[in-house]
Design an enzyme around this catalytic site. Structure first.
Site, short mmCIF file in Angstrom:
data_model
loop_
_atom_site.label_atom_id
_atom_site.label_comp_id
_atom_site.label_asym_id
_atom_site.label_seq_id
_atom_site.Cartn_x
_atom_site.Cartn_y
_atom_site.Cartn_z
N ASP A 166 0.87 -1.17 0.00
CA ASP A 166 0.00 0.00 0.00
C ASP A 166 0.91 1.22 0.00
O ASP A 166 1.64 1.46 0.96
CB ASP A 166 -0.90 0.02 1.23
CG ASP A 166 -1.86 1.19 1.19
OD1 ASP A 166 -2.57 1.34 0.18
OD2 ASP A 166 -1.88 1.97 2.16
N ASP A 221 -47.79 13.08 5.47
CA ASP A 221 -46.94 13.95 4.66
C ASP A 221 -47.67 15.21 4.22
O ASP A 221 -47.05 16.26 4.06
CB ASP A 221 -46.43 13.18 3.45
CG ASP A 221 -45.44 12.10 3.84
OD1 ASP A 221 -44.64 12.33 4.76
OD2 ASP A 221 -45.48 11.02 3.23
N GLY A 222 -48.98 15.12 4.03
CA GLY A 222 -49.75 16.31 3.66
C GLY A 222 -49.70 17.36 4.75
O GLY A 222 -49.52 18.55 4.48
N LYS A 243 -59.58 14.85 -20.35
CA LYS A 243 -59.16 15.71 -21.46
C LYS A 243 -57.64 15.80 -21.47
O LYS A 243 -57.02 15.95 -20.43
CB LYS A 243 -59.76 17.11 -21.32
CG LYS A 243 -61.29 17.15 -21.42
CD LYS A 243 -61.78 16.78 -22.82
CE LYS A 243 -63.30 16.90 -22.90
NZ LYS A 243 -63.79 16.56 -24.25
N THR A 278 -41.18 9.45 -4.43
CA THR A 278 -41.95 8.39 -3.81
C THR A 278 -43.42 8.77 -3.68
O THR A 278 -44.18 8.11 -2.96
CB THR A 278 -41.39 8.05 -2.42
OG1 THR A 278 -41.30 9.25 -1.64
CG2 THR A 278 -40.02 7.42 -2.53
N SER A 322 -46.22 6.76 -8.61
CA SER A 322 -47.46 6.16 -9.08
C SER A 322 -47.62 6.32 -10.59
O SER A 322 -48.26 5.50 -11.25
CB SER A 322 -48.66 6.80 -8.37
OG SER A 322 -48.61 6.55 -6.98
#
Length: 619
Positions: A115, A399-400, A478, A508, A513
């Site tokens: 080394d 989390d909200g 739409k 996440t 999703s």
């Protein structure tokens, strides 16, 4: 490893060191020594002097009367002994169950024959051989915890370090211990930093002396013996380089961990590397870890409380936390709406029934609701969230709740989330672990996790988001037509039900999703994800968070709504642009474990599936 095996392994190590020292002596300081002869198993060029030393190691273990495994820089992983030599993959070999007792190897040798090869070639007196010996585990992979013996010899001057697990560390047969320096003004720091690492610059700038010798094994041993006070390698050290030095340092009484202060438990493998932070004492080590993680922790004296007000359990638990904090001598500020709800509950003649029902419904809270002290002037402690002046804000909810609260507070206030929602990716702890975590935080045993946020601009108005911005039509089913630019370059035009621009925190949430990747919060990037795109080729993009993203609506007569973190809605019309950049104000989370993110991903996604993630912003 019994006494007989320890003696056998020690004798083999001594013989290797003696023979390597003798064999390389003619090559030290010669041009011939540095001749590149091949590429080693670890992918780096191999010099002639490395080959000479490694041939000694292989020959010694090959002719040994017992079988051993070896991991070494140039040759990789082998099974040696009784005149045989065979290439292996150690992690696979250790899982074999078809070996007889005679065929089973006794030891795992981790060897770096030289080394500091460049030093040896140039005759700079700092190059060493390093040998660690681990016991062979039964039916599992081996880790650094299995190393029981360590030997490091400075081949330039003969200084010899050795250690035995649980017995101590010696330099030239004399027991050694680290220094007792705890002040940066007196610090002698060794190691290797990484370009662009501002945190490492803080350490270097404040240290009294900085040494770079070019030999990881020697420099870690110098921490063990008090010559250095600390060492770090932010490039990442190979396990074969640090296996012996780790045991030597720990047996001397020093500390060695990864960048986050976690113990090194790496698998023994030629491919394994780890960032190394080593120090003489826990005090100095913690200071280094704090600086490297932007976590110069302050005493938490003033604490704000925000909680869900639609649940009795959240209101009751908030009251218990307030009582705990006041009892521990902290100043408390309570969100006005929450303070009002606690007062209403306190004055409710059915309070005892409410507490009883809550304990029955949520047994994990039962112990905490036994003796809540409501004899507190909650109105006096109440504040508008915008006016919070505190060292930390505790958020009780999903989390909200956390996202809503953080949007109303000053950006420099770090938040600590207690999950009272469905999943809680952003929250730090669950109800049952709350007071253990708070104890740690009040003792200063926490770190601040920095996460980026988005700045959204539209028609000279500016908004911010921690998770994501979702652009969609306000008429169901739409489609919209988007032009997407990154730093002025068009990367795509896409027709879709909508578009998500997400931070790593939001990866996440809705982004996941919609088919986007899960992104480590430490990654400096943003994700652009079309929602149900019309063309099959439309895929998510990950772009640098130093870039500016511009989204333009192309379909005439179509307007869109863009929603920040599920909290705030704004409208955009045909040919209007919405721009996204990284905010210069980050958001900080109080964390009590460095293993936060991947553990959350593993635990939470296994619970209820992706649809329960932090896109559920109403919780």
């Amino acid at each position: 490893m019994d006494a007989q095996d320890r003696k056998m392994a020690t004798d083999l190590a001594y013989e290797i060191i003696k023979e390597v020292s003798r064999a390389i002596r003619p090559y030290i300081g010669t041009p011939e020594a540095g001749e590149k002869v091949k590429i080693g198993a670890d992918g780096t060029p191999t010099s002639l002097i490395d080959v000479v030393s490694e041939e000694i190691v292989v020959h010694t273990l090959k002719e040994a009367p017992v079988y051993s495994y070896i991991i070494s820089e140039e040759i990789g992983e082998l099974r040696l002994g009784k005149g045989t030599k065979r290439a292996i993959t150690l992690t696979q070999e250790l899982r074999r169950d078809d070996l007889s007792e005679e065929e089973k190897p006794r030891f795992i040798f981790l060897v770096d024959p030289i080394d500091g090869t460049s030093n040896a070639i140039k005759e700079i007196p700092a190059f060493a051989i390093s040998i660690a010996v681990a016991s062979v585990p039964d039916g599992r992979v081996a880790t650094l915890n299995d190393v029981e013996l360590a030997f490091i010899s400075n081949l330039a001057n003969g200084n010899f370090f050795e250690a035995e697990k649980g017995k101590g560390c010696w330099l030239n047969n004399k027991e050694v211990h680290p220094s007792d320096v705890v002040s940066f003004s007196n610090l002698t720091l060794g190691g290797f930093t990484k370009s662009g690492t501002s945190q490492a610059s803080k350490l270097v700038d404040n240290a009294r002396r900085m040494r770079v010798m070019g030999s990881v094994v020697l420099e870690l041993s110098y921490v063990a013996s008090g010559r250095y006070d600390a060492f770090l390698d932010l490039r990442g050290s190979r396990i074969i380089d640090i296996a012996a030095a780790k045991l030597i340092l720990e047996e001397a009484g020093g500390i060695i961990t990864d960048k986050y202060g976690e113990k090194l438990k790496n698998t023994l493998s030629i491919y394994e590397k780890t960032i190394v932070v080593a120090a003489n004492t826990k005090i100095l080590h913690k200071q280094m870890i704090d600086i490297l993680n932007d976590n110069e922790t302050d005493v938490i004296g003033k604490i704000g409380i925000v909680g869900r007000i639609d649940q009795d359990r959240s209101i009751l638990f908030s009251a218990e936390i307030i009582d705990y904090l006041l009892t521990n001598g902290r100043e408390v500020q309570i969100e006005e709406r929450l303070a009002k709800k606690i007062i209403e509950l306190k004055e409710n003649p059915k309070l005892d029934e409410i507490i009883k029902k809550t304990k029955e419904t949520y047994p994990e809270m039962s112990d905490y609701l036994e003796n809540i002290d409501f004899n507190i002037d909650y109105e006096k402690l109440s504040r508008n969230t915008f006016d919070f002046d505190c060292d930390m804000a505790i958020i009780l909810g999903g989390d909200g709740t956390l996202l809503r609260a953080e949007a109303k507070m000053k950006p420099e206030i770090p938040v600590f989330g207690i999950n009272m929602g469905t999943v809680g990716f952003l929250t730090d702890t669950e109800i049952q672990d709350t007071f253990t975590a708070l104890d740690e935080i009040l003792r200063g045993e926490y770190y601040k996790e920095k996460r980026s946020r988005l700045v959204v601009s539209h028609e000279n108005n500016y908004y911010s988001a921690i998770n994501e911005v979702v652009i969609m039509t306000n008429k169901p089913a739409k489609m919209l037509h988007f032009q997407i630019k990154v730093d002025g370059e068009i990367i795509d035009e896409v027709r879709a039900d909508g578009l998500i621009v997400s931070t790593p925190s939001g990866s996440t949430a809705y982004a996941m999703s919609a088919g986007g990747p899960i992104m480590d919060p430490k990654v400096g990037g943003f994700i652009i994800i079309p929602i149900c795109p019309y063309k099959l080729g439309a895929r998510p993009f990950v772009v640098s968070d130093n870039s500016e993203i511009t989204v333009k609506l192309l379909k005439k007569g179509k307007s869109a709504v863009f929603v920040m973190d599920g909290q705030r809605n704004e409208e955009a019309d045909y040919e209007e642009e919405i721009k996204f950049k990284k905010s210069d104000k980050d958001v900080y989370f109080i964390r009590t474990s460095t293993k936060y993110f991947y553990k959350k991903v593993k635990d939470k996604l296994a619970e209820g599936g992706v649809n329960d993630s932090n896109r559920c912003v109403n919780e």
